[in-house]
Scaffold this motif. Structure first.
Motif, short mmCIF file in Angstrom:
data_model
loop_
_atom_site.label_atom_id
_atom_site.label_comp_id
_atom_site.label_asym_id
_atom_site.label_seq_id
_atom_site.Cartn_x
_atom_site.Cartn_y
_atom_site.Cartn_z
N ILE A 107 -61.75 13.51 -10.50
CA ILE A 107 -60.43 14.02 -10.87
C ILE A 107 -60.32 15.50 -10.50
CG2 ILE A 107 -58.84 14.47 -12.77
CD1 ILE A 107 -60.08 12.02 -14.19
N VAL A 108 -61.35 16.26 -10.82
CA VAL A 108 -61.36 17.69 -10.50
C VAL A 108 -61.23 17.90 -8.99
CG1 VAL A 108 -62.74 19.80 -10.52
CG2 VAL A 108 -62.68 18.32 -12.54
N ALA A 109 -61.98 17.12 -8.23
CA ALA A 109 -61.93 17.23 -6.76
C ALA A 109 -60.54 16.89 -6.23
CB ALA A 109 -62.97 16.30 -6.13
N ALA A 110 -59.92 15.87 -6.80
CA ALA A 110 -58.58 15.47 -6.37
C ALA A 110 -57.56 16.56 -6.70
CB ALA A 110 -58.18 14.16 -7.04
N GLU A 111 -57.71 17.18 -7.87
CA GLU A 111 -56.82 18.28 -8.24
C GLU A 111 -56.97 19.44 -7.25
OE1 GLU A 111 -56.57 17.87 -13.13
OE2 GLU A 111 -58.07 19.19 -12.22
N GLU A 112 -58.19 19.74 -6.88
CA GLU A 112 -58.45 20.84 -5.95
C GLU A 112 -57.88 20.54 -4.57
OE1 GLU A 112 -62.66 21.26 -6.19
OE2 GLU A 112 -62.60 22.47 -8.04
N ARG A 113 -57.99 19.29 -4.14
CA ARG A 113 -57.41 18.91 -2.84
C ARG A 113 -55.89 19.07 -2.87
NH1 ARG A 113 -61.25 14.73 -3.14
NH2 ARG A 113 -59.66 13.24 -3.84
N ALA A 114 -55.29 18.67 -3.97
CA ALA A 114 -53.83 18.76 -4.09
C ALA A 114 -53.37 20.22 -4.07
CB ALA A 114 -53.36 18.08 -5.36
N GLN A 115 -54.13 21.08 -4.73
CA GLN A 115 -53.78 22.50 -4.76
C GLN A 115 -53.85 23.12 -3.37
OE1 GLN A 115 -56.56 23.51 -8.03
NE2 GLN A 115 -54.81 24.51 -9.01
N THR A 116 -54.71 22.55 -2.53
CA THR A 116 -54.86 23.07 -1.17
C THR A 116 -53.84 22.45 -0.21
OG1 THR A 116 -57.23 23.39 -1.51
CG2 THR A 116 -56.46 23.35 0.77
N ALA A 117 -53.70 21.13 -0.29
CA ALA A 117 -52.86 20.40 0.67
C ALA A 117 -51.38 20.36 0.28
CB ALA A 117 -53.39 18.98 0.84
N LEU A 118 -51.11 20.49 -1.02
CA LEU A 118 -49.72 20.35 -1.50
C LEU A 118 -49.27 21.62 -2.22
CD1 LEU A 118 -50.14 16.76 -2.99
CD2 LEU A 118 -49.10 17.32 -0.78
N VAL A 119 -49.57 22.75 -1.61
CA VAL A 119 -49.30 24.03 -2.27
C VAL A 119 -47.83 24.17 -2.66
CG1 VAL A 119 -49.36 26.53 -2.02
CG2 VAL A 119 -51.19 25.15 -1.03
N ALA A 120 -46.93 23.94 -1.71
CA ALA A 120 -45.50 24.13 -1.97
C ALA A 120 -45.01 23.15 -3.03
CB ALA A 120 -44.71 23.94 -0.68
N THR A 121 -45.44 21.89 -2.93
CA THR A 121 -45.01 20.87 -3.89
C THR A 121 -45.50 21.20 -5.28
OG1 THR A 121 -45.06 19.17 -2.17
CG2 THR A 121 -45.10 18.41 -4.44
N GLN A 122 -46.77 21.58 -5.38
CA GLN A 122 -47.34 21.92 -6.68
C GLN A 122 -46.62 23.11 -7.30
OE1 GLN A 122 -50.61 20.85 -8.37
NE2 GLN A 122 -49.89 18.98 -7.42
N ARG A 123 -46.25 24.07 -6.47
CA ARG A 123 -45.56 25.26 -6.98
C ARG A 123 -44.19 24.89 -7.55
NH1 ARG A 123 -45.56 28.34 -2.54
NH2 ARG A 123 -47.60 29.22 -3.01
N VAL A 124 -43.48 24.01 -6.84
CA VAL A 124 -42.16 23.57 -7.30
C VAL A 124 -42.27 22.81 -8.62
CG1 VAL A 124 -40.23 22.01 -6.82
CG2 VAL A 124 -41.09 23.52 -5.03
N ILE A 125 -43.24 21.87 -8.69
CA ILE A 125 -43.43 21.08 -9.92
C ILE A 125 -43.75 22.00 -11.09
CG2 ILE A 125 -44.86 19.34 -11.05
CD1 ILE A 125 -45.20 17.99 -8.33
N ALA A 126 -44.65 22.95 -10.86
CA ALA A 126 -45.05 23.88 -11.93
C ALA A 126 -43.86 24.73 -12.38
CB ALA A 126 -46.19 24.76 -11.45
N LYS A 127 -43.11 25.27 -11.44
CA LYS A 127 -41.97 26.12 -11.78
C LYS A 127 -40.93 25.34 -12.58
CE LYS A 127 -38.55 29.26 -9.75
NZ LYS A 127 -38.02 29.84 -8.48
N GLN A 128 -40.64 24.12 -12.15
CA GLN A 128 -39.66 23.30 -12.86
C GLN A 128 -40.16 22.92 -14.25
OE1 GLN A 128 -38.70 19.95 -10.33
NE2 GLN A 128 -37.20 21.13 -9.18
N PHE A 129 -41.46 22.68 -14.36
CA PHE A 129 -42.05 22.33 -15.65
C PHE A 129 -41.98 23.50 -16.62
CE2 PHE A 129 -46.22 21.62 -18.08
CZ PHE A 129 -45.64 20.74 -18.98
#
Length: 308
Positions: A107-129
């Motif tokens: 799970i930790v590894a998958a989270e880290e991959r998402a933070q690297t590969a989906l930077v823009a998406t993660q930022r939008v989700i976090a900001k909206q949250f």
């Protein structure tokens, strides 16, 4: 011709994923037993229908707590759909204790991959949250679902901020607090509660919404005294009671001091004559307060505009 379990399993074992998906879909539509859920979800995953696989698996998460192999598959499907918070909650279940050490690093590894590969998406989700309270209730609910795609650290950061947001619907604040219980995280948080006061809550002390004494007594009374004679009424009362207990979380025991009378009130039954007047007044006051929040909730569900 309707496929048999044997023909569907043969396609699965032969890695004919399209054929297996179709066969298990037909079987599962007729019989939603756990075994069929598991085979269908994994077939869909192999057939690269990742969202469909998650939707099917989510219909019976408990079906995957039977072995390490099936549990790994449930985590795999969740991670493929960036359902990081759910995956962590599943790992935190007592039934999954023996598999937690194996799955948490994934799970930790998958989270880290998402933070690297989906930077823009993660930022939008976090900001909206983090700005959940700025939008109407229906949008709050949508954003909360998307927030499950955030890594744990970002989710916890947003949750701590939102628990003190007075503009967030009480049901969503309670939902977030219960998420901390399900994640089994140990932290101290501030919570803006229904009394418009901030309370300090230790998440290590939390229990499930329906595990408290008041909830247990109310649900038992509802089942034994009402459901036996009027199942339709009991179902309606249970729906309202569930939502009330959720909004009262984690202080239901302090408010529902007379669980039987509370249920009688919801069911439109006469209250016990020996009940003190102060207890009756407390029930009236809190039922009125909770009714206003439920009205907002149902208005949002029906697409109507309403204040939080």
């Amino acid at each position: 011709m309707t496929p048999t379990f044997e023909t569907a399993l043969a396609a699965f074992n032969a890695e004919k994923w399209s054929q297996a998906s179709a066969a298990f879909t037909t079987l599962y539509q007729a019989d939603q037993r756990p075994e069929l859920n598991r085979y269908l979800a994994v077939s869909l995953y192999h057939n690269q229908q990742f969202l469909a696989a998650e939707q099917i698996a989510a219909e019976n998460d408990g079906a995957y707590l039977v072995s390490a192999e099936w549990f790994t598959w449930r985590i795999t499907i969740a991670l493929q759909n960036q359902q990081f918070i759910f995956a962590r909650e599943l790992c935190a279940l007592p039934q999954a204790a023996s598999w937690q050490a194996q799955e948490l690093p994934r799970i930790v590894a998958a989270e880290e991959r998402a933070q690297t590969a989906l930077v823009a998406t993660q930022r939008v989700i976090a900001k909206q949250f983090y700005h959940l309270g700025d939008v109407p209730l229906r949008e709050q609910q949508r954003r909360l679902l998307r927030a499950h795609q955030l890594p744990l650290a970002d989710f916890l950061k947003g949750t701590q901020y939102l628990l003190v947001d007075p503009f967030l619907h009480p049901l969503l604040r309670a939902t977030l607090l219960e998420e901390l219980f399900r994640l089994r995280v140990k932290m101290t948080v501030q919570v803006h509660w229904l009394d418009e006061q901030q309370h300090t809550v230790s998440t290590a002390q939390l229990e499930g919404v329906f595990a408290g004494s008041a909830a247990q007594q109310a649900l038992t009374y509802l089942q034994e005294q009402i459901a036996q004679n009027n199942p339709g009424l009991a179902a309606n009362v249970r729906q309202t009671l569930n939502l009330q207990l959720m909004m009262l979380y984690p202080f239901a025991d302090k408010i529902v001091t007379h669980p039987r009378a509370w249920v009688d009130w919801l069911a439109g039954r006469p209250l016990d004559q020996s009940l003190p007047e102060s207890a009756v007044n407390q029930i009236k006051t809190w039922q009125s307060r909770l009714a206003k929040h439920l009205e907002t909730l149902f208005a949002a569900a029906n697409g109507e505009k309403s204040e939080n």
